[in-house]
Scaffold this motif. Structure first.
Motif, short mmCIF file in Angstrom:
data_model
loop_
_atom_site.label_atom_id
_atom_site.label_comp_id
_atom_site.label_asym_id
_atom_site.label_seq_id
_atom_site.Cartn_x
_atom_site.Cartn_y
_atom_site.Cartn_z
N GLU A 99 103.37 25.40 -10.25
CA GLU A 99 104.63 24.64 -10.21
C GLU A 99 104.88 24.04 -8.83
O GLU A 99 105.30 22.88 -8.70
N ARG A 102 102.55 21.14 -8.51
CA ARG A 102 103.06 19.98 -9.24
C ARG A 102 104.24 19.34 -8.50
O ARG A 102 104.34 18.12 -8.41
N GLU A 105 102.96 17.54 -5.50
CA GLU A 105 102.34 16.28 -5.91
C GLU A 105 103.40 15.26 -6.29
O GLU A 105 103.27 14.07 -5.95
#
Length: 262
Positions: A99, A102, A105
């Motif tokens: 998580e 992500r 990113e």
């Protein structure tokens, strides 16, 4: 004469008498075989006591083994619980890491997009930044003015006051499409601007660029003069929709529309 003694109601037999009687009883029991009958249950009872003792030992050993098994089972259960908890914690840690990755990113993408937007905006502003062709000058002849001096009968551009030798600059970003002699325009430069429009700079004393050259806002393209069909030194500036003569636009409105304060 036999020795005798009187016996009373409350007098107990002597020890010797009791012993004798017991011996006699035992003898009698032995003779009659009763003692054998009595002895068997006694021995059986004794054997049972031994067996009971052995069984107690066996049960004690079994309890100990069972305790060990229970302890092992408990330890295994605890180990399994700890292993499950560890696996669960590791899974949660991996999930958090995924998580976070992500999110990182996504944040990086947003930041990159923001930088790209900022860069595009900066480039847009840069390309749309315009200046006056002669810094600090003013318009001496307006667009559309009439007179025999112009072959078309009207002024197709505007004139900026400029002494001979004054720096002439490109009003914006573009590419030079013409640089040199232009007949009645004298020495002139024509630039195709980044937005597809065209600008012309005429009556120059000299030209500082050549056809095909890219120019930037404020870049010097020549110096003012009085070449071509003129009555004195000045800069004739035109704005056109195309490269062709006759597609002229109001130069003053063109420059003001691009943020130039004149």
């Amino acid at each position: 004469m036999a020795f005798t003694r009187a016996t009373g109601k409350h007098r107990r037999p002597s020890r010797m008498s009791r012993t004798t009687a017991n011996v006699a009883g035992v003898a009698t029991l032995t003779t009659t075989g009763v003692i054998g009958t009595l002895a068997s249950p006694a021995l059986a009872a004794e054997d049972t006591s031994l067996e009971d003792t052995g069984l107690t030992k066996t049960i004690s050993i079994g309890d100990a083994v069972a305790g060990e098994i229970d302890a092992q089972a408990t330890a295994q259960q605890i180990a399994a619980q700890e292993s499950a908890a560890k696996e669960h914690a590791e899974a949660e840690a991996k999930q958090r890491a995924a998580e976070q990755k992500r999110q990182a990113e996504a944040d990086a993408k947003k930041e990159r997009e923001a930088r790209e937007r900022a860069a595009r905006e900066a480039e847009r502003k840069r390309l749309n930044t315009f200046v006056s062709p002669i810094a600090g000058s003013h318009v001496s002849t307006s667009y559309g003015a009439g007179g025999a001096v112009w072959s078309s009968g009207t002024h197709t551009g505007i004139d900026f006051h400029a002494e001979t030798g004054t720096v002439v600059q490109s009003v914006g970003y573009g590419t030079v499409v013409e640089a040199g002699w232009g007949g009645a325009y004298g020495n002139n430069v024509v630039i195709k601007m980044h937005d597809g429009t065209y600008t012309q700079y005429a009556h120059l004393l000299s030209v500082a660029v050549q056809a095909g050259q890219a120019v930037t806002t404020g870049q010097q393209i020549g110096i003012s003069g009085a070449t071509g069909n003129v009555t004195g030194s000045h800069l004739h500036f035109e704005a056109r929709a195309t490269a062709d003569y006759g597609s002229d636009l109001d130069p003053l409105a063109y420059l003001r529309g691009h943020g130039v304060n004149l």
